[in-house]
Design a protein around this motif. Sequence first.
Motif, short mmCIF file in Angstrom:
data_model
loop_
_atom_site.label_atom_id
_atom_site.label_comp_id
_atom_site.label_asym_id
_atom_site.label_seq_id
_atom_site.Cartn_x
_atom_site.Cartn_y
_atom_site.Cartn_z
N MET A 100 -2.00 31.94 19.04
CA MET A 100 -3.02 32.79 19.81
C MET A 100 -3.85 31.95 20.94
SD MET A 100 -3.54 35.77 20.70
CE MET A 100 -2.93 36.56 19.19
N ILE A 101 -3.97 32.38 22.13
CA ILE A 101 -4.79 31.73 22.98
C ILE A 101 -6.15 32.40 23.39
CG2 ILE A 101 -4.97 30.42 25.44
CD1 ILE A 101 -2.05 29.86 25.24
N ASN A 102 -7.04 32.12 23.08
CA ASN A 102 -8.48 32.74 23.36
C ASN A 102 -8.62 32.62 24.84
OD1 ASN A 102 -8.90 33.90 20.75
ND2 ASN A 102 -9.99 31.97 20.11
N CYS A 103 -8.98 33.75 25.84
CA CYS A 103 -9.19 33.57 26.99
C CYS A 103 -10.34 34.28 27.45
CB CYS A 103 -7.82 33.85 27.89
SG CYS A 103 -7.23 35.47 27.71
N ILE A 104 -11.04 34.01 28.68
CA ILE A 104 -11.87 34.62 29.38
C ILE A 104 -11.61 35.06 30.80
CG2 ILE A 104 -13.86 33.99 27.64
CD1 ILE A 104 -14.91 32.24 29.75
N ILE A 105 -12.27 36.06 31.33
CA ILE A 105 -11.92 36.44 32.77
C ILE A 105 -13.39 36.25 33.40
CG2 ILE A 105 -11.62 38.19 34.78
CD1 ILE A 105 -9.64 39.51 32.50
N VAL A 106 -13.20 35.47 34.48
CA VAL A 106 -14.88 35.09 35.23
C VAL A 106 -14.50 35.57 36.53
CG1 VAL A 106 -16.61 33.62 35.73
CG2 VAL A 106 -15.23 33.28 33.82
N ASN A 120 -20.78 30.04 23.36
CA ASN A 120 -21.01 31.14 22.08
C ASN A 120 -19.79 31.08 21.18
OD1 ASN A 120 -23.60 31.39 22.48
ND2 ASN A 120 -23.51 33.18 23.64
N GLN A 121 -18.54 30.80 21.97
CA GLN A 121 -17.38 31.00 21.11
C GLN A 121 -16.19 29.94 21.90
OE1 GLN A 121 -16.78 35.00 22.38
NE2 GLN A 121 -15.91 34.34 24.41
N PRO A 122 -15.11 29.75 21.25
CA PRO A 122 -14.14 28.82 21.39
C PRO A 122 -13.32 29.46 22.71
CG PRO A 122 -13.59 29.89 19.07
CD PRO A 122 -15.03 30.24 19.67
N VAL A 123 -13.15 28.90 23.77
CA VAL A 123 -12.37 29.61 24.75
C VAL A 123 -11.21 28.30 25.03
CG1 VAL A 123 -12.43 30.28 27.20
CG2 VAL A 123 -14.21 30.62 25.97
N ASP A 124 -10.04 28.85 24.81
CA ASP A 124 -8.91 28.00 25.22
C ASP A 124 -8.38 28.07 26.81
OD1 ASP A 124 -8.48 27.42 22.49
OD2 ASP A 124 -7.77 29.34 22.24
N LEU A 125 -8.74 29.34 27.41
CA LEU A 125 -8.31 29.47 28.57
C LEU A 125 -9.02 30.26 29.59
CD1 LEU A 125 -5.99 29.32 31.08
CD2 LEU A 125 -4.86 31.39 29.69
N MET A 126 -9.38 29.83 30.75
CA MET A 126 -10.41 30.72 31.63
C MET A 126 -9.58 31.00 32.98
SD MET A 126 -14.24 29.32 32.73
CE MET A 126 -13.63 27.94 33.22
N PHE A 127 -9.54 32.48 33.12
CA PHE A 127 -9.33 32.81 34.29
C PHE A 127 -10.35 32.84 35.53
CE2 PHE A 127 -5.81 34.54 31.49
CZ PHE A 127 -4.79 33.83 32.14
N LEU A 128 -10.61 32.08 36.22
CA LEU A 128 -11.80 31.76 37.17
C LEU A 128 -11.37 31.99 38.56
CD1 LEU A 128 -14.63 30.46 37.19
CD2 LEU A 128 -13.46 28.26 37.28
#
Length: 232
Positions: free
Chosen positions: A1-7, A45-53
């Motif tokens: 599983m890859i943890n990701c965020i959207i910016v 605050n959390q582990p992030v593997d992938l960022m959509f920036l």
Amino acid sequence: MINCIIVDDEPLAATLLENHISKIDHLKLTGKAGNALEAYKLLQNQPVDLMFLDIQMPHFNGIDFLKSLSQKPKTVFTTAYRDFAIEGFELEAVDYLLKPITFERFFRSVERVLRHVNPPKEDFILFKTEGMYRKISLADIAYIESQGNDIKVTLSTTENFISKSKITDLESTLASKGFIRIHRSFIINTEFVTAFNNNEVHLGDYKVPVGRSYKIEFDTFITIISKRSINK
């Protein structure tokens, strides 16, 4: 599983990415940020593997934000502007997506991310030709040319063969292996490049045209060549 965020400061663009992410089992959206400062808090605050920036954001653009990070997650730039492509790849971004982002293009980008996370142990590819599957080392491929529903694979030995495949099916597979598509009909192995200009690339005795609609890919190619020259 890859943890990701959207910016992204555009709600509609962020929602579209969220919908794309929800369709892929390997991705888990763990947060969204509307600007770089909010994104920085998420990263702390959390582990992030992938960022959509996104790049064009108020106060602090995506390029400068990524430069400021001492520990950078794998990053896919999402933007409506082509102008930042070279700078984005110089920051070792995994991909550069132009808005509006289709799911097909998004999926190809995620495939690229997965290859970075879990690279294959052997660099070879299977081509179906003359009723058999032929195992070819990627290092031996000079370039691939589309010929309708087939492709012509030209090897470093000058041998070539025809395979039942489409060039679009190979593009994402080869993208992280030193290959770049610089024309709708051609994918080249950058290791074999001996000369180039804005109109064509030379691979020894072979000459491959540069397509006008492949500007970003060609800029990426120039960046890769420049890095090799500097490193040497």
